[in-house]
Design a protein around this motif. Sequence first.
Motif, PDB file in Angstrom:
ATOM      1  N   TYR A  25       2.576 -35.878-132.457  1.00 60.50           N
ATOM      2  CA  TYR A  25       3.055 -36.576-133.643  1.00 60.50           C
ATOM      3  C   TYR A  25       2.106 -37.592-133.792  1.00 60.50           C
ATOM      4  O   TYR A  25       1.735 -37.840-135.191  1.00 60.50           O
ATOM      5  N   ASN A  65       4.295 -30.960-137.039  1.00 63.05           N
ATOM      6  CA  ASN A  65       4.414 -32.582-136.839  1.00 63.05           C
ATOM      7  C   ASN A  65       4.178 -33.134-138.304  1.00 63.05           C
ATOM      8  O   ASN A  65       4.640 -34.204-138.761  1.00 63.05           O
ATOM      9  N   ARG A  96       4.951 -39.316-127.715  1.00 66.40           N
ATOM     10  CA  ARG A  96       4.807 -38.181-128.772  1.00 66.40           C
ATOM     11  C   ARG A  96       3.370 -38.117-129.123  1.00 66.40           C
ATOM     12  O   ARG A  96       3.260 -38.347-130.271  1.00 66.40           O
ATOM     13  N   TYR A 129       0.471 -29.590-131.713  1.00 70.42           N
ATOM     14  CA  TYR A 129       1.391 -29.267-130.548  1.00 70.42           C
ATOM     15  C   TYR A 129       2.518 -30.339-130.209  1.00 70.42           C
ATOM     16  O   TYR A 129       2.216 -31.578-130.691  1.00 70.42           O
ATOM     17  N   HIS A 130       3.355 -30.119-129.761  1.00 71.67           N
ATOM     18  CA  HIS A 130       4.355 -31.136-129.103  1.00 71.67           C
ATOM     19  C   HIS A 130       3.874 -31.390-127.688  1.00 71.67           C
ATOM     20  O   HIS A 130       3.904 -30.410-126.725  1.00 71.67           O
ATOM     21  N   TRP A 131       3.686 -32.577-127.506  1.00 74.43           N
ATOM     22  CA  TRP A 131       3.164 -33.012-126.290  1.00 74.43           C
ATOM     23  C   TRP A 131       3.633 -34.441-125.559  1.00 74.43           C
ATOM     24  O   TRP A 131       3.156 -35.344-126.535  1.00 74.43           O
ATOM     25  N   ASN A 132       4.363 -34.423-124.652  1.00 76.86           N
ATOM     26  CA  ASN A 132       4.777 -35.622-124.077  1.00 76.86           C
ATOM     27  C   ASN A 132       3.626 -36.105-123.234  1.00 76.86           C
ATOM     28  O   ASN A 132       2.898 -35.355-122.397  1.00 76.86           O
ATOM     29  N   ILE A 180       3.151 -26.025-131.832  1.00 76.01           N
ATOM     30  CA  ILE A 180       4.358 -25.867-133.153  1.00 76.01           C
ATOM     31  C   ILE A 180       4.034 -25.859-134.375  1.00 76.01           C
ATOM     32  O   ILE A 180       4.706 -26.225-135.319  1.00 76.01           O
TER      33      ILE A 180
END
Length: 313
Positions: free
Chosen positions: A285, A77, A282, A61-64, A73
């Motif tokens: 990542y 990553n 991130r 995942y893309h996670w802030n 995603i």
Amino acid sequence: MTTHSIPGVVRHDPAVEPPRHHQRVSWREIGLAAALILPNLILLIVFTYRPLLDNIRISFYHWNISSSRMRFIGLDNYIEWFTAEDTPRIVWNTVVFTVAAVAGSMILGLALALLLDQKLRGRGFVRSLVFAPYVIAGAAIGVAFQFVFDPGFGLIQDLLDRIGVTSPNFYQVPGWALFMITVTYIWKNLGYVFVIYLAALQGRRKDLDEAAEIDGTSAWRRLWKVTLPQVRGTTFFLLITVLLNSFQVFDIINVMTGGGPLGNGTTTMVFQVYQETFVNNRAGYGAAVATIMFTVVLIITVVQVRLQDKGAH
């Protein structure tokens, strides 16, 4: 004359089987085993296996980390990490630091254990001094060694000035900075390896050493042919534990260099996980880097176990 008529000879009829004694199941022992094992198993599941699986999930995942929403995603990553420009440098730092830390800790730890296993005056006090750094927090040791390696007024600078040699700038040159944190970690971790090796040496068979000495075997040959084979299991155990510990060093790097100089001069994979997750926000990542680390360590451990099994056979 048959065997039945010979005194003292009992004929065993294969058709007649001896009575079998069925072992009764002890529910009390099973309950005791469950009471001892289940709490540890629950703790492992809650605090080790579940976070591990959750980390693998987040890596897709893309996670802030400051947000409550994640966007799937897939493998992006992982693709980004393998194609990033700074990845080769970070992998190189990790490999150099880990190999040097493991080799240095084990060689020096074994040497000190062999020395302090002898009947020397004050060896108990020296043993305590060697082990003491291991129980001190890594952050505290990092702060203390900043004064050792400081190129302006550090201990090394003072010693080199006495012989007319200029002290390297440990904080500005990436190679010297990596050397600095490696030496610091070896000094901290030395006590652990020393104590484990010392316990193994004290439990070995001393009669084999005495027999080899009577036969006129040299000290070096006795070490290789008599002493080291007896601590092979201990060496294997230390290889795995020291490797795992070295692979996860964060506090010393954070305190002494912050991953620098020049951006990532001393950044290792575990430090990159921290940077990406908590500094760059991130988390996906960072989770991908952590998953790659876990995979590498798992492969290395499995290979070591296989090699150990082959050596044992």
